[in-house]
Design an enzyme around this catalytic site. Structure first.
Site, mmCIF file in Angstrom:
data_model
loop_
_atom_site.group_PDB
_atom_site.id
_atom_site.type_symbol
_atom_site.label_atom_id
_atom_site.label_comp_id
_atom_site.label_asym_id
_atom_site.label_seq_id
_atom_site.Cartn_x
_atom_site.Cartn_y
_atom_site.Cartn_z
ATOM 1 N N GLU A 1 -40.158 -20.147 5.842
ATOM 2 C CA GLU A 1 -41.074 -19.089 6.251
ATOM 3 C C GLU A 1 -40.389 -18.041 7.124
ATOM 4 O OE1 GLU A 1 -44.797 -20.685 7.618
ATOM 5 O OE2 GLU A 1 -45.121 -21.785 5.743
ATOM 6 N N ARG B 1 -30.361 -48.789 13.240
ATOM 7 C CA ARG B 1 -30.794 -49.296 14.542
ATOM 8 C C ARG B 1 -31.531 -50.617 14.336
ATOM 9 N NH1 ARG B 1 -30.746 -45.207 18.581
ATOM 10 N NH2 ARG B 1 -30.380 -43.128 17.706
#
Length: 253
Positions: A80, A168
């Site tokens: 945009e 993780r």
């Protein structure tokens, strides 16, 4: 709504006042801090994760717009803003380093990203590199050196997810799918500097559409030592990174 309005950002082309460069942090709370380092800062809009300010550098307009976390929302902001006339994008973020020699407080300038995201595939096939613009990269490196920041330049791993995609294990399940097991060790062996979540989408979008993009991040944790950053260190590192991205923008205008 006028025909120049875009779907999500709540902006018109007139709001940009001819700006062609945007600084794009992920965090909406970081936008005002960046704009405050420039002249004539003014808030333009805030909708969902997208907060936008306009300011001036040496009399030229600059846009600061948050992207939120991850590739999908980043792609909306970049698309945009490009529709409204932005042609150069400088991403600023914080990051976790994965190389032992990189210290907390250091600055990383990304030359290219490992495409561990999905959004970039909507703009170019996986074989297309997520590569930063040379002029943007040079400006960021020079800006970092100008304030005396310890700077590393290289490749970033850019993941859709914060937990499994960055391997993780400090999670609810403690589980990482087979595809990502051992992946951090491989990236380390290849010299990858760090993990973050937006650059693959940003760099692929811009490189494949004739736009310029660069990426700088402040290191808030080194994952070879610990997983959770210190709050005061985060604040100081963010402050350095903000100064760098503003100075780089000045050099690119």
């Amino acid at each position: 709504m006028s025909k120049s309005d875009v779907f999500h950002l709540g902006l018109t082309k007139n709001d940009l006042q001819g700006a062609t460069l945007a600084i794009v942090p992920g965090d909406p709370d970081r936008v005002e801090k960046i704009a405050a380092l420039m002249d004539k800062p003014v808030k333009l809009a805030s909708h969902r994760e997208f907060t936008t300010w306009r300011a001036e550098l040496d009399g030229k307009p600059v846009i600061v717009c948050s992207t939120g976390i991850g590739g999908p929302s980043t792609s909306i902001a970049v698309e945009e803003l490009a529709q409204l006339g932005i042609r150069t994008f400088l991403r600023i973020g914080t990051t976790g380093a994965i190389q032992p020699h990189i210290n907390v407080g250091d600055v990383l300038v990304t030359t290219a990203s490992v495409r561990l995201d999905g959004a970039s595939l909507h703009f170019a096939p996986l074989e297309f590199p997520a590569v930063a613009d040379f002029e943007c990269t040079t400006a960021l490196v020079e800006a970092a050196k100008s304030i005396g920041a310890t700077t590393h330049v290289g490749v970033t791993a850019s993941s859709d997810t914060f937990y499994p995609g960055q391997e993780r294990y400090d999670t609810y399940s403690g589980r990482v799918v087979r595809h990502f097991k051992g992946s951090m060790e491989e990236w380390q062996a290849m010299g990858v500097m760090n993990y973050e979540m937006e650059s693959a989408t940003l760099l692929t979008m811009c490189a494949s559409q004739g736009l310029r993009a660069g990426m700088v991040a402040g290191v808030i944790v080194n994952r070879t030592q610990q997983e959770i950053p210190n709050a005061e260190t985060m604040k100081q590192t963010e402050s350095h990174a903000v100064k760098i991205v503003v100075e780089a923008a000045r050099r690119l205008l």
